[in-house]
Design an enzyme around this catalytic site. Sequence first.
Site, PDB file in Angstrom:
ATOM      1  N   HIS A  71       0.826  -1.212   0.000  1.00  0.00           N
ATOM      2  CA  HIS A  71       0.000   0.000   0.000  1.00  0.00           C
ATOM      3  C   HIS A  71       0.862   1.264   0.000  1.00  0.00           C
ATOM      4  O   HIS A  71       1.274   1.738   1.047  1.00  0.00           O
ATOM      5  CB  HIS A  71      -0.882  -0.030   1.253  1.00  0.00           C
ATOM      6  CG  HIS A  71      -1.969   0.981   1.274  1.00  0.00           C
ATOM      7  ND1 HIS A  71      -3.204   0.706   1.802  1.00  0.00           N
ATOM      8  CD2 HIS A  71      -2.033   2.264   0.854  1.00  0.00           C
ATOM      9  CE1 HIS A  71      -3.979   1.774   1.698  1.00  0.00           C
ATOM     10  NE2 HIS A  71      -3.271   2.740   1.135  1.00  0.00           N
ATOM     11  N   HIS A  73       1.357   5.228  -2.159  1.00  0.00           N
ATOM     12  CA  HIS A  73       0.828   6.196  -3.129  1.00  0.00           C
ATOM     13  C   HIS A  73       2.027   6.903  -3.755  1.00  0.00           C
ATOM     14  O   HIS A  73       2.743   7.621  -3.049  1.00  0.00           O
ATOM     15  CB  HIS A  73      -0.060   7.232  -2.424  1.00  0.00           C
ATOM     16  CG  HIS A  73      -1.263   6.630  -1.745  1.00  0.00           C
ATOM     17  ND1 HIS A  73      -2.480   6.511  -2.355  1.00  0.00           N
ATOM     18  CD2 HIS A  73      -1.416   6.095  -0.505  1.00  0.00           C
ATOM     19  CE1 HIS A  73      -3.348   5.945  -1.524  1.00  0.00           C
ATOM     20  NE2 HIS A  73      -2.715   5.679  -0.387  1.00  0.00           N
ATOM     21  N   LEU A  74       2.248   6.689  -5.046  1.00  0.00           N
ATOM     22  CA  LEU A  74       3.408   7.343  -5.683  1.00  0.00           C
ATOM     23  C   LEU A  74       3.022   8.574  -6.497  1.00  0.00           C
ATOM     24  O   LEU A  74       3.881   9.246  -7.041  1.00  0.00           O
ATOM     25  CB  LEU A  74       4.209   6.361  -6.540  1.00  0.00           C
ATOM     26  CG  LEU A  74       4.905   5.221  -5.794  1.00  0.00           C
ATOM     27  CD1 LEU A  74       6.003   4.608  -6.650  1.00  0.00           C
ATOM     28  CD2 LEU A  74       5.462   5.615  -4.444  1.00  0.00           C
ATOM     29  N   ARG A  75       1.733   8.858  -6.610  1.00  0.00           N
ATOM     30  CA  ARG A  75       1.217  10.145  -7.126  1.00  0.00           C
ATOM     31  C   ARG A  75       1.447  10.401  -8.606  1.00  0.00           C
ATOM     32  O   ARG A  75       1.061  11.468  -9.092  1.00  0.00           O
ATOM     33  CB  ARG A  75       1.813  11.325  -6.325  1.00  0.00           C
ATOM     34  CG  ARG A  75       1.671  11.221  -4.808  1.00  0.00           C
ATOM     35  CD  ARG A  75       0.248  11.168  -4.358  1.00  0.00           C
ATOM     36  NE  ARG A  75       0.130  11.338  -2.915  1.00  0.00           N
ATOM     37  CZ  ARG A  75      -0.889  10.879  -2.200  1.00  0.00           C
ATOM     38  NH1 ARG A  75      -1.880  10.209  -2.779  1.00  0.00           N
ATOM     39  NH2 ARG A  75      -0.932  11.078  -0.914  1.00  0.00           N
ATOM     40  N   ASN A 105      -5.242   6.063  -6.803  1.00  0.00           N
ATOM     41  CA  ASN A 105      -5.848   7.407  -6.706  1.00  0.00           C
ATOM     42  C   ASN A 105      -4.910   8.484  -7.243  1.00  0.00           C
ATOM     43  O   ASN A 105      -4.538   9.432  -6.558  1.00  0.00           O
ATOM     44  CB  ASN A 105      -6.329   7.719  -5.277  1.00  0.00           C
ATOM     45  CG  ASN A 105      -5.229   7.681  -4.242  1.00  0.00           C
ATOM     46  OD1 ASN A 105      -4.169   7.087  -4.452  1.00  0.00           O
ATOM     47  ND2 ASN A 105      -5.463   8.317  -3.112  1.00  0.00           N
ATOM     48  N   ASP A 163      -8.906   2.769  -2.858  1.00  0.00           N
ATOM     49  CA  ASP A 163      -8.334   3.380  -1.658  1.00  0.00           C
ATOM     50  C   ASP A 163      -8.390   4.903  -1.673  1.00  0.00           C
ATOM     51  O   ASP A 163      -8.082   5.547  -2.672  1.00  0.00           O
ATOM     52  CB  ASP A 163      -6.889   2.933  -1.460  1.00  0.00           C
ATOM     53  CG  ASP A 163      -6.347   3.454  -0.147  1.00  0.00           C
ATOM     54  OD1 ASP A 163      -6.893   3.068   0.894  1.00  0.00           O
ATOM     55  OD2 ASP A 163      -5.421   4.288  -0.169  1.00  0.00           O
ATOM     56  N   HIS A 190     -10.966   0.232   1.355  1.00  0.00           N
ATOM     57  CA  HIS A 190     -10.755   1.353   2.281  1.00  0.00           C
ATOM     58  C   HIS A 190     -12.059   1.432   3.078  1.00  0.00           C
ATOM     59  O   HIS A 190     -13.067   1.915   2.573  1.00  0.00           O
ATOM     60  CB  HIS A 190     -10.498   2.629   1.473  1.00  0.00           C
ATOM     61  CG  HIS A 190     -10.486   3.878   2.292  1.00  0.00           C
ATOM     62  ND1 HIS A 190      -9.354   4.628   2.494  1.00  0.00           N
ATOM     63  CD2 HIS A 190     -11.471   4.525   2.960  1.00  0.00           C
ATOM     64  CE1 HIS A 190      -9.645   5.682   3.243  1.00  0.00           C
ATOM     65  NE2 HIS A 190     -10.926   5.644   3.542  1.00  0.00           N
ATOM     66  N   HIS A 243      -5.277  -0.772   5.814  1.00  0.00           N
ATOM     67  CA  HIS A 243      -4.970   0.065   6.991  1.00  0.00           C
ATOM     68  C   HIS A 243      -5.998  -0.003   8.128  1.00  0.00           C
ATOM     69  O   HIS A 243      -6.648   1.003   8.459  1.00  0.00           O
ATOM     70  CB  HIS A 243      -4.727   1.523   6.590  1.00  0.00           C
ATOM     71  CG  HIS A 243      -5.699   2.152   5.616  1.00  0.00           C
ATOM     72  ND1 HIS A 243      -7.058   2.046   5.735  1.00  0.00           N
ATOM     73  CD2 HIS A 243      -5.481   2.927   4.518  1.00  0.00           C
ATOM     74  CE1 HIS A 243      -7.643   2.726   4.754  1.00  0.00           C
ATOM     75  NE2 HIS A 243      -6.691   3.254   3.994  1.00  0.00           N
ATOM     76  N   ASP A 316       1.168   2.626   3.740  1.00  0.00           N
ATOM     77  CA  ASP A 316       0.250   3.687   3.309  1.00  0.00           C
ATOM     78  C   ASP A 316       1.051   4.976   3.088  1.00  0.00           C
ATOM     79  O   ASP A 316       0.625   6.064   3.476  1.00  0.00           O
ATOM     80  CB  ASP A 316      -0.892   3.917   4.302  1.00  0.00           C
ATOM     81  CG  ASP A 316      -2.036   4.738   3.678  1.00  0.00           C
ATOM     82  OD1 ASP A 316      -1.925   5.130   2.513  1.00  0.00           O
ATOM     83  OD2 ASP A 316      -3.029   4.990   4.382  1.00  0.00           O
TER      84      ASP A 316
HETATM   85  O1  DOR Z   1      -4.289   9.044   4.894  1.00  0.00           O
HETATM   86  C1  DOR Z   1      -4.563   8.633   3.780  1.00  0.00           C
HETATM   87  N1  DOR Z   1      -4.030   9.197   2.678  1.00  0.00           N
HETATM   88  N2  DOR Z   1      -5.431   7.625   3.639  1.00  0.00           N
HETATM   89  C2  DOR Z   1      -5.888   7.224   2.452  1.00  0.00           C
HETATM   90  O2  DOR Z   1      -6.661   6.292   2.409  1.00  0.00           O
HETATM   91  C3  DOR Z   1      -5.476   7.935   1.216  1.00  0.00           C
HETATM   92  C4  DOR Z   1      -4.161   8.579   1.414  1.00  0.00           C
HETATM   93  C5  DOR Z   1      -3.772   9.528   0.298  1.00  0.00           C
HETATM   94  O3  DOR Z   1      -3.946   9.198  -0.872  1.00  0.00           O
HETATM   95  O4  DOR Z   1      -3.233  10.587   0.609  1.00  0.00           O
END
Ligand code: DOR
Length: 437
Positions: A71, A73-75, A105, A163, A190, A243, A316
């Site tokens: 889990h 997030h590499l944006r 996302n 998520d 999520h 999470h 996360d």
């Molecule tokens: O704290 C979080 N940030 N929870 C999530 O489920 C998404 C994530 C995000 O993409 O910043």
Amino acid sequence: MPSPSGPPLVFKNVRAIDPHLGLDAEVDVVIEKGVITRSGRGAASSFEGLAAAKVVDGAGRWLLPAFVDLHAHLREPGYEYKEDIASGLEAAARGGYAHICVMPNTKPVNDTRAVTEMMLRRAAEVGGTRLHPIAAITRGQAGQELTEMAELRAAGAVAVSDDGVCVMSSAVMRRALEYAKNFDLPVIQHAEDHDLTLGAQMNEGATSARLGLRGWPRVAEDIIIARDVLLAEYVKARYHAAHISTAGAARIVREAKSRGLPVTCEVTPHHLLLTDAAVIGYETACKVNPPLREESDIEALQNALADGTIDAIATDHAPHSSLEKDCEFEEASPGMMGLELCFGLLLELCSRSPLKLPRLIDALSTAPARIAGLTPPSLREGALAEVVLVSPEATWVPKTEALASKSRNTPFLERTLKGRVLLTMADGAIAFDGLKS
Ligand code: DOR
């Protein structure tokens, strides 16, 4: 940098620990052309290629199967100012990860073959830690129409998740579980009943009342996980809760497992370590979703991790820039970065909680690999070299200027951590070499 085609690599007198091999011994480990070829006491001295090898002194150090994150997030695409695939993979390598699974996302959302393929292409160009896309469950993560999971699976997605938002409709969730099952894709939820968390800023309790912030009640998480477990049982499909943050969620998963259901879950370092008291002072670095809970939840999560109810530790890793964090609490985006800090944060739990070292290693490596359908990193002879060398005694301080991630949103900056990643091998090659610096 040694690569599968470079010189052999020898770890001498290292404590090699691989719980799945029943291995915990001081040995030499030889890696040739990206594969572990020998492991054993004195294995280096009988190795004819020793003179040409790069030799790493393993004294006082541990060699472990490299880590796998379910889990992150590499944006990229869309929010490269917070993180991109190159900076995210570099952060992952520094954290000891051979594999990371990345959430959809992004902008556009990863709900198509084109985005999945683009992520894989970019990651292949960067090299090092392997990236595995997690595609969306529903188009645009809007919770209504399912994505083309067959196509996404064929393109390389290892799981599906919306998520950041919850699949609220029971009917959509049922269809998602049924559909994903055809392709053996885990559905990662999520878990947040958005009706119960409307406007919520932090955990609902005494601290939220004191700070005047709207609360996110635990039951909003528990209710969704309970419903999803029933759905997964009904349609006989795999289900994974992302999470988890509450004692109730751990209890529901424990009960589901005791009935033999294919239910798994993960926990983050911050939910294992911090309570909602960390938010006092309106600390936006501690605004996360789900929110930090209370002492009783932390205790339940640590126990559930120790007894295997919680399968995996997931970072996360959720990088945000100062634009999203240096602002009023209500305006701040939720999320905390985690890839570079995870091991240094969690090792100490083995000395002050029921968590034991073999379970920690399993939860960081083998268990998440299995959930994502990846071959788990292993120290066995003949395995691809996906290993991490750590110093359990080294103390270090995460500094703003020394992190590979583009973001700095963590409350752990400037804290002294014990346990440091020194070298990571991913895909048979060195992805991070901290011995040089
Ligand atoms: O704290 C979080 N940030 N929870 C999530 O489920 C998404 C994530 C995000 O993409 O910043």
